[in-house]
Motif scaffolding. Structure first.
Motif, mmCIF file in Angstrom:
data_model
loop_
_atom_site.group_PDB
_atom_site.id
_atom_site.type_symbol
_atom_site.label_atom_id
_atom_site.label_comp_id
_atom_site.label_asym_id
_atom_site.label_seq_id
_atom_site.Cartn_x
_atom_site.Cartn_y
_atom_site.Cartn_z
ATOM 1 N N GLN A 151 -15.709 19.846 -108.947
ATOM 2 C CA GLN A 151 -16.348 19.245 -110.123
ATOM 3 C C GLN A 151 -16.088 17.738 -110.103
ATOM 4 O O GLN A 151 -15.052 17.292 -109.586
ATOM 5 C CB GLN A 151 -15.773 19.833 -111.422
ATOM 6 N N SER A 152 -17.027 16.982 -110.649
ATOM 7 C CA SER A 152 -16.890 15.515 -110.675
ATOM 8 C C SER A 152 -17.532 15.002 -111.957
ATOM 9 O O SER A 152 -18.610 15.460 -112.336
ATOM 10 C CB SER A 152 -17.563 14.900 -109.444
ATOM 11 N N TRP A 153 -16.874 14.056 -112.603
ATOM 12 C CA TRP A 153 -17.336 13.592 -113.911
ATOM 13 C C TRP A 153 -16.984 12.122 -114.113
ATOM 14 O O TRP A 153 -16.111 11.588 -113.417
ATOM 15 C CB TRP A 153 -16.739 14.462 -115.023
ATOM 16 N N SER A 154 -17.668 11.471 -115.050
ATOM 17 C CA SER A 154 -17.333 10.074 -115.346
ATOM 18 C C SER A 154 -16.612 10.013 -116.693
ATOM 19 O O SER A 154 -16.757 10.912 -117.530
ATOM 20 C CB SER A 154 -18.575 9.181 -115.339
ATOM 21 N N LEU A 155 -15.830 8.948 -116.854
ATOM 22 C CA LEU A 155 -15.015 8.753 -118.054
ATOM 23 C C LEU A 155 -15.165 7.321 -118.554
ATOM 24 O O LEU A 155 -15.330 6.398 -117.747
ATOM 25 C CB LEU A 155 -13.534 9.004 -117.738
ATOM 26 N N ASN B 244 -10.922 9.945 -125.213
ATOM 27 C CA ASN B 244 -11.915 9.122 -124.508
ATOM 28 C C ASN B 244 -13.261 9.840 -124.440
ATOM 29 O O ASN B 244 -13.498 10.808 -125.152
ATOM 30 C CB ASN B 244 -11.384 8.731 -123.119
ATOM 31 N N LEU B 245 -14.143 9.362 -123.576
ATOM 32 C CA LEU B 245 -15.476 9.956 -123.441
ATOM 33 C C LEU B 245 -15.637 10.514 -122.040
ATOM 34 O O LEU B 245 -15.209 9.891 -121.060
ATOM 35 C CB LEU B 245 -16.561 8.895 -123.687
ATOM 36 N N ILE B 246 -16.288 11.679 -121.931
ATOM 37 C CA ILE B 246 -16.508 12.333 -120.642
ATOM 38 C C ILE B 246 -17.997 12.629 -120.490
ATOM 39 O O ILE B 246 -18.675 12.942 -121.477
ATOM 40 C CB ILE B 246 -15.658 13.633 -120.535
ATOM 41 N N SER B 247 -18.504 12.518 -119.268
ATOM 42 C CA SER B 247 -19.932 12.737 -119.050
ATOM 43 C C SER B 247 -20.311 14.184 -119.351
ATOM 44 O O SER B 247 -19.526 15.114 -119.115
ATOM 45 C CB SER B 247 -20.310 12.377 -117.612
ATOM 46 N N TYR C 219 -26.276 2.933 -113.205
ATOM 47 C CA TYR C 219 -26.770 4.304 -113.394
ATOM 48 C C TYR C 219 -25.660 5.203 -113.972
ATOM 49 O O TYR C 219 -25.880 5.947 -114.935
ATOM 50 C CB TYR C 219 -27.278 4.841 -112.053
ATOM 51 N N ILE C 220 -24.460 5.133 -113.396
ATOM 52 C CA ILE C 220 -23.349 5.974 -113.884
ATOM 53 C C ILE C 220 -22.967 5.574 -115.313
ATOM 54 O O ILE C 220 -22.691 6.427 -116.158
ATOM 55 C CB ILE C 220 -22.123 5.889 -112.933
ATOM 56 N N LYS C 221 -22.985 4.253 -115.574
ATOM 57 C CA LYS C 221 -22.655 3.786 -116.932
ATOM 58 C C LYS C 221 -23.637 4.330 -117.971
ATOM 59 O O LYS C 221 -23.311 4.415 -119.150
ATOM 60 C CB LYS C 221 -22.665 2.255 -116.982
ATOM 61 N N SER C 222 -24.864 4.657 -117.515
ATOM 62 C CA SER C 222 -25.899 5.111 -118.461
ATOM 63 C C SER C 222 -25.842 6.616 -118.736
ATOM 64 O O SER C 222 -26.621 7.128 -119.538
ATOM 65 C CB SER C 222 -27.282 4.740 -117.911
ATOM 66 N N PHE C 223 -24.925 7.344 -118.099
ATOM 67 C CA PHE C 223 -24.848 8.797 -118.305
ATOM 68 C C PHE C 223 -24.571 9.134 -119.765
ATOM 69 O O PHE C 223 -23.830 8.415 -120.453
ATOM 70 C CB PHE C 223 -23.719 9.409 -117.458
ATOM 71 N N LYS C 224 -25.109 10.275 -120.186
ATOM 72 C CA LYS C 224 -24.813 10.766 -121.538
ATOM 73 C C LYS C 224 -23.337 11.178 -121.593
ATOM 74 O O LYS C 224 -22.874 11.955 -120.744
ATOM 75 C CB LYS C 224 -25.704 11.958 -121.877
ATOM 76 N N MET C 225 -22.613 10.641 -122.593
ATOM 77 C CA MET C 225 -21.173 10.891 -122.698
ATOM 78 C C MET C 225 -20.870 11.709 -123.955
ATOM 79 O O MET C 225 -21.538 11.567 -124.986
ATOM 80 C CB MET C 225 -20.410 9.567 -122.751
ATOM 81 N N TYR D 145 -14.172 2.003 -117.136
ATOM 82 C CA TYR D 145 -15.012 3.051 -116.554
ATOM 83 C C TYR D 145 -14.323 3.659 -115.331
ATOM 84 O O TYR D 145 -13.757 2.937 -114.507
ATOM 85 C CB TYR D 145 -16.349 2.468 -116.081
ATOM 86 N N SER D 146 -14.418 4.978 -115.198
ATOM 87 C CA SER D 146 -13.902 5.621 -113.990
ATOM 88 C C SER D 146 -14.632 6.940 -113.750
ATOM 89 O O SER D 146 -15.360 7.434 -114.613
ATOM 90 C CB SER D 146 -12.395 5.866 -114.096
#
Ligand SMILES: [Fe+2]
Length: 206
Positions: free
Chosen positions: A87-91, A44-47, A32-38, A183-184
């Motif tokens: 705040q919390s985000w994926s990378l 790099n890429l951030i959600s 699910y987290i891997k599928s977030f819009k980045m 992924y993080s």
């Protein structure tokens, strides 16, 4: 004169905290987290979503992160106030991509969560003692390097691990030398509760 006896003691030290949150992260949540819009973020890429822990599907992860923050506040900082995530985000760091040098503003404690399997090598987190421009770069000789004089220190993250560290600590992530994405999750925290003393006119309720 030859001085052979001397004593060196630490005055202060900077902590980092690590623990495994493997039990709180399901395979479904990882996908699910891997599928977030980045979105693009310097290299790099951030959600797009910068409050991912508020997503009900990630409730078990939010709870485990809060438990780690509660331990950090009580056992590492030694305080009774509560740390909470602001705040919390994926990378995603694609192959050959790292993360530029930075620190986290308006935050007391920051963290990383390696929610998915890390590639090999994992790309280390490099912490930098210097928070500002260095007018004099006086680095110790390799064989004299120790905790007192090292300009940098490195941490190799492990899959499912949470890392917590003071937000003012400058850090970067090495380029991803594997052929797989790295992924993080990252997050910032502030403090809730009462600070200071009323009669001392330093009282602050957050
Ligand atoms: Fe960071």
């Amino acid at each position: 004169m030859s001085l052979t006896q001397f004593d060196v003691q630490p005055l202060f030290a900077v902590p980092y905290f690590r623990a495994s949150l493997a039990d709180a992260i399901s395979k479904e949540q990882v996908e699910y987290i891997k599928s977030f819009k980045m979105l693009p973020n310097k290299q790099n890429l951030i959600s797009e979503n910068l409050s991912i822990f508020e997503d009900p599907k990630l409730a078990s992860i939010k709870k485990a992160v809060q438990e780690a923050l509660d331990v950090y506040a009580k056992e590492v900082m030694g305080i009774s106030q509560k740390l909470y995530v602001t705040q919390s985000w994926s990378l995603i760091n694609q192959p050959n991509i790292g993360m530029h040098t930075h620190s986290h503003s308006n935050s007391i404690v920051s963290g990383s969560l390696y929610y998915a399997e890390l590639p090999s090598p994992a790309s280390r987190m490099i912490f930098d003692r210097h928070t500002t421009y260095r007018q004099l770069v006086i680095n110790p000789a390799q064989d004299k390097q120790n905790i007192y004089n090292t300009p940098l220190n490195v941490v190799t993250p492990k899959t499912h691990e949470i890392l917590l560290f003071p937000s003012d600590l400058t850090h970067q992530v090495e380029p991803n030398m594997s052929d797989k994405p790295r992924y993080s999750i990252a997050f910032n925290c502030f403090i809730k509760g009462k600070l200071g003393d009323f009669r001392d006119v330093s009282h602050l309720v957050l």
